[in-house]
Every structure is written in structure tokens, then in C-alpha cells.
Write an enzyme that holds these catalytic residues in place. Structure first.
Site, mmCIF file in Angstrom:
data_model
loop_
_atom_site.group_PDB
_atom_site.id
_atom_site.type_symbol
_atom_site.label_atom_id
_atom_site.label_comp_id
_atom_site.label_asym_id
_atom_site.label_seq_id
_atom_site.Cartn_x
_atom_site.Cartn_y
_atom_site.Cartn_z
ATOM 1 N N HIS A 150 0.802 -1.223 0.000
ATOM 2 C CA HIS A 150 0.000 0.000 0.000
ATOM 3 C C HIS A 150 0.843 1.286 0.000
ATOM 4 O O HIS A 150 0.549 2.235 0.732
ATOM 5 C CB HIS A 150 -0.940 0.019 1.204
ATOM 6 C CG HIS A 150 -2.024 -1.026 1.161
ATOM 7 N ND1 HIS A 150 -2.488 -1.594 -0.001
ATOM 8 C CD2 HIS A 150 -2.759 -1.594 2.166
ATOM 9 C CE1 HIS A 150 -3.466 -2.460 0.284
ATOM 10 N NE2 HIS A 150 -3.638 -2.492 1.577
ATOM 11 N N HIS A 224 -9.924 2.221 0.315
ATOM 12 C CA HIS A 224 -9.797 1.157 1.305
ATOM 13 C C HIS A 224 -10.834 1.242 2.431
ATOM 14 O O HIS A 224 -10.499 1.022 3.602
ATOM 15 C CB HIS A 224 -8.372 1.182 1.871
ATOM 16 C CG HIS A 224 -7.860 -0.144 2.323
ATOM 17 N ND1 HIS A 224 -8.347 -0.815 3.418
ATOM 18 C CD2 HIS A 224 -6.901 -0.947 1.809
ATOM 19 C CE1 HIS A 224 -7.703 -1.955 3.574
ATOM 20 N NE2 HIS A 224 -6.816 -2.055 2.602
ATOM 21 N N GLU A 355 -11.497 -3.644 -2.974
ATOM 22 C CA GLU A 355 -10.592 -2.612 -3.472
ATOM 23 C C GLU A 355 -10.416 -2.806 -4.975
ATOM 24 O O GLU A 355 -9.741 -3.741 -5.412
ATOM 25 C CB GLU A 355 -9.246 -2.729 -2.757
ATOM 26 C CG GLU A 355 -9.350 -2.604 -1.258
ATOM 27 C CD GLU A 355 -8.246 -3.382 -0.547
ATOM 28 O OE1 GLU A 355 -7.069 -3.043 -0.734
ATOM 29 O OE2 GLU A 355 -8.562 -4.325 0.183
HETATM 30 C C1 BGC Z 1 -4.701 -6.271 2.038
HETATM 31 C C2 BGC Z 1 -4.476 -7.014 3.321
HETATM 32 C C3 BGC Z 1 -3.987 -6.033 4.337
HETATM 33 C C4 BGC Z 1 -4.995 -4.921 4.491
HETATM 34 C C5 BGC Z 1 -4.462 -3.816 5.366
HETATM 35 C C6 BGC Z 1 -5.716 -5.216 2.275
HETATM 36 O O1 BGC Z 1 -5.888 -4.483 1.121
HETATM 37 O O2 BGC Z 1 -5.092 -7.111 1.000
HETATM 38 O O3 BGC Z 1 -3.551 -8.073 3.149
HETATM 39 O O4 BGC Z 1 -3.738 -6.633 5.557
HETATM 40 O O5 BGC Z 1 -5.267 -4.340 3.264
HETATM 41 O O6 BGC Z 1 -5.060 -3.736 6.537
#
Ligand code: BGC
Length: 391
Positions: A150, A224, A355
Site C-alpha cells: 500500500h 480502502h 478494493e
Molecule cells: C490487504 C491485506 C492487508 C490490508 C491492510 C488489504 O488491502 O489485501 O492483506 O492486511 O489491506 O489492513
């Protein structure tokens, strides 16, 4: 830093437009339009301060409302949706996203797993934080074991965006901008990013993204929010019925990095082509769902990605996107250590994320749709969350 000007502005929008969404083939529980709510005649935007960052900069909060009682509160720190009120089948409004009541909660890494934010420069994982582009190897910040997640240590969810209210016929919104400098978190190129959140009178939260770079760079932006259509903090989401418009998914290794395989969902717990409760087969998925699904239809064309129905409240959320994939994450890492809005404790599976994005680790898988943005090109992406109710 942007100056606040008047603390509160109210923009009244009178004209209402009908947004045209192509007649997609639809499976699963379809909803009816949400009726007009008494006492709310017009759409509006309010703007107010929402606390200060440790360096003193002021964070702004925008409240968007439509005439059916939908209300989105969005702050410019992390371009974050902090609440989303949607009526149920009895006209009762409920906040359907997880998050915090104040800025403080969002600033604590242990209390904020990307709640409601815009994720970038690259949503999801890049193996070892490494990729080769035009013969040059780049090393990104690693922030989840040896991998990049991310956007790195300080992704777009942890920066202050500039912000302004916007309006068009039938919609009110907030436009957010961020300049990600060359080298930030290891990425090449100055990247200018614009995200507009629109709340429409067709009961949609639309997210429109644009980006341009002065050097070739990977870009994969997403949103998210953790949803619970029964209301945030109201138990787990395992009874929500989910339909995903995807015949394939991308399996992952034990570090949640795609193996490169594109596997049919047919006959597996990943088959959501017909609606089924999220919990129906989750026990057969090690760790729970945290996978990218390959959407039917063309990249760049708006298409149905998902439909979610919550039986007890009748809330229905459909997601349309121009992206080729959607990461379905069933809130597996929520474990009761986060106390969110109204003192609610978020246990495992208390929220789910959908997402819309390109596939994780694409820079290392040449057969995945490309995420490389080059100078002179424009990155554009659109995702629509459309809300309705079932009887
Ligand atoms: C991911 C997870 C991650 C989470 C963050 C998601 O988009 O796929 O693996 O732990 O985001 O909290």
C-alpha cells in the site's frame, strides 16, 4: 498549506441529473431506489476543521449530503472517508464504514489499517519491494515483512491532500490533490494525483482518479473502506451475501504475493459468481479471503464488479469500476485490538474491503495488465458504489 477561509460553507444544488449506467447483466439480490427522506430537500456540502497534524497543519472535513439521506464525511488527511450514512429498508440511517470519531485514531498506526483511505502509489503488495523498469532495478520501502504494501511506510493514506468542494448537476463532491515527489518511498517520478469523491442524488459514491508522472512509474490507486452494511461495529460480515463478477482469481503464496497463476474460481471457495454468504466457505480459505479477483469485461470500461446484500437491513451495495481487478479482503487481521467509532471494538471479520485496482505485484508479472504510467500519458480510473434497498 491551504487556508481555511470561511469555516463552513453550504452549497445548495437544485438541479438533479440522472446518471446513466449501462444496463449490465445483473445477478444476485437487486435493490430498489432509496426514497426521498423527509426534511432533506437538497444536496449540500459543509466544510469544517477536523484537528491538526503533529506539525500543526490543519485537517479539513467535508460533509456531503444527498436528498435521500445519504451522508459521506471525508477528510483530506489520507483522502479518507470517515463515515458513510445510508438508510436501511425502514429509512433508518446507519454508518456502514469502520473508522474513528476523531483524527487521533487515524494517526495511530496500530489503530488504523488504512480505514477509508486512498491507497497509493501502489495498492497491495510488491514482492521484496523490487521491480525492474526499462532495465533499471528499483528498491521501494518495505513495510510488511520483506515486502512493500500500500505505498510503503508513508503512503497516500498518511499524507495531507489539498482539498476543495466541487459540484455538478445532481452531485456534490470534494476534489483532493497530492504531489508525490520523485523518489518518495523509492518510486521514480514526480506524480501528480487528483481524486474526486462525488456523492450523487442517484445514491452513488463515485471515486474518480487521475495521475500524471514525469518519469515512468508503477501506479495502482484504490480506496480502502471497510464496509459493514449492517452498521459499523454491528457484528461480523459473514452473513452478507456477496456476488463477484469474476471467473478467475490470482492465488497467493504464504506472504500473500501472487504466484502468477490465474486460476478459475469454478468449484472453489472463491466462486462468488452466484451470490453466497461471505462466511459460507471461508473456513476452507487459509487465513480468510485476501485475494485479487479478475473481473469480467474490458479494462477501462465501466462494468459491474460486485454486489453485496445485507439481509437484516436490506442494504445493497453495487460496485462498478473501470479497473481489471478487485481485492476482496474479509477483515482477517481485525482482532479486537482496535476501538473505533462510538467505542465499538472491531473483531475479526467485522468489515470487508472491495478494493478495485490492477493486480497486486503486477510490475513483477509481465502477463498481468500493466500498471506502468509513462510521461505524456494520463492515468484515469473510476469506481462507483451504488446503494439501494431490498424489501
Ligand atoms: C490487504 C491485506 C492487508 C490490508 C491492510 C488489504 O488491502 O489485501 O492483506 O492486511 O489491506 O489492513
Amino acid at each position: 498549506m491551504m487556508k481555511m477561509g470561511p469555516l463552513t460553507i453550504v452549497l445548495a444544488i437544485t438541479g438533479m441529473a440522472i446518471l446513466l449506467v449501462a444496463p449490465f447483466s445483473c445477478k444476485g439480490k437487486k435493490g430498489e431506489p432509496i426514497p426521498t427522506m423527509e426534511g432533506i430537500a437538497k444536496m449540500d456540502i459543509q466544510r469544517q476543521p477536523f484537528g491538526n497534524l503533529p506539525d500543526g497543519s490543519q485537517v479539513e472535513l467535508f460533509t456531503l449530503t444527498n436528498s435521500h439521506g445519504l451522508k459521506a464525511r471525508i477528510m483530506n488527511y489520507g483522502a479518507t472517508v470517515i463515515s458513510l450514512d445510508v438508510p436501511d429498508r425502514n429509512g433508518q440511517r446507519g454508518d456502514i464504514v469502520l473508522g474513528h470519531d476523531s483524527l487521533e485514531g487515524y494517526l495511530s498506526p496500530a489503530q488504523n489499517p488504512y480505514f477509508g483511505s486512498i491507497v497509493g502509489r501502489y495498492g497491495n503488495r510488491i514482492a521484496r519491494g523490487r521491480f525492474i523498469l526499462d532495465g533499471v532495478e528499483y528498491q521501494l520501502a518495505t513495510n510488511i515483512g520483506p515486502n512493500h504494501l500500500h505505498g510503503g511506510l508513508k503512503g497516500f493514506d498518511k499524507v495531507l491532500w489539498t482539498s476543495e468542494p466541487v459540484q455538478e448537476e445532481g452531485a456534490v463532491g470534494v476534489k483532493l490533490r497530492y504531489l508525490s515527489p520523485d523518489g518518495e518511498e523509492g518510486y521514480p517520478g514526480n506524480l501528480t494525483v487528483t481524486v474526486i469523491y462525488w456523492l450523487t442524488d442517484e445514491d452513488e459514491l463515485k471515486i474518480a482518479y487521475e495521475a500524471e508522472s514525469d518519469k515512468p512509474t508503477p501506479v495502482n490507486l484504490t480506496h480502502h473502506s471497510y464496509f459493514n452494511l449492517a452498521g459499523q461495529g454491528q457484528g461480523d460480515v459473514l452473513g452478507h451475501e456477496l456476488m463477484l463478477n469474476a471467473d478467475y482469481f490470482t492465488p497467493v503464496d504464504e506472504e500473500l504475493i501472487p504466484t502468477g497463476e490465474i486460476r478459475p474460481v469454478a468449484g472453489t471457495p472463491w466462486d462468488f459468481t452466484k451470490p453466497k454468504p461471505i462466511g459460507a466457505e471461508i473456513a476452507a480459505v487459509p487465513g480468510g479471503y485476501d485475494h485479487n479477483f479478475v473481473l469480467r469485461g474490458e479494462t477501462g470500461t465501466l462494468k459491474l464488479a460486485a454486489r453485496v446484500h445485507e439481509p437484516s437491513t436490506g442494504r445493497v451495495m453495487e460496485i462498478y469500476t473501470t479497473e481489471p481487478g478487485v481485492q476482496f479482503y474479509s477483515g482477517n487481521f481485525l482482532d479486537g485490538t482496535i476501538t473505533g467509532k462510538g467505542g465499538k471494538v472491531y473483531q475479526k471479520h467485522f468489515g470487508f474491503c472491495l478494493e478495485t485496482q490492477h493486480f497486486p505485484d503486477s510490475p513483477n508479472h509481465p502477463h498481468f495488465p500493466s500498471t506502468i504510467l509513462r510521461p505524456g500519458q494520463k492515468y484515469t480510473s473510476l469506481t462507483i458504489h451504488k446503494f439501494s434497498i431490498s424489501s
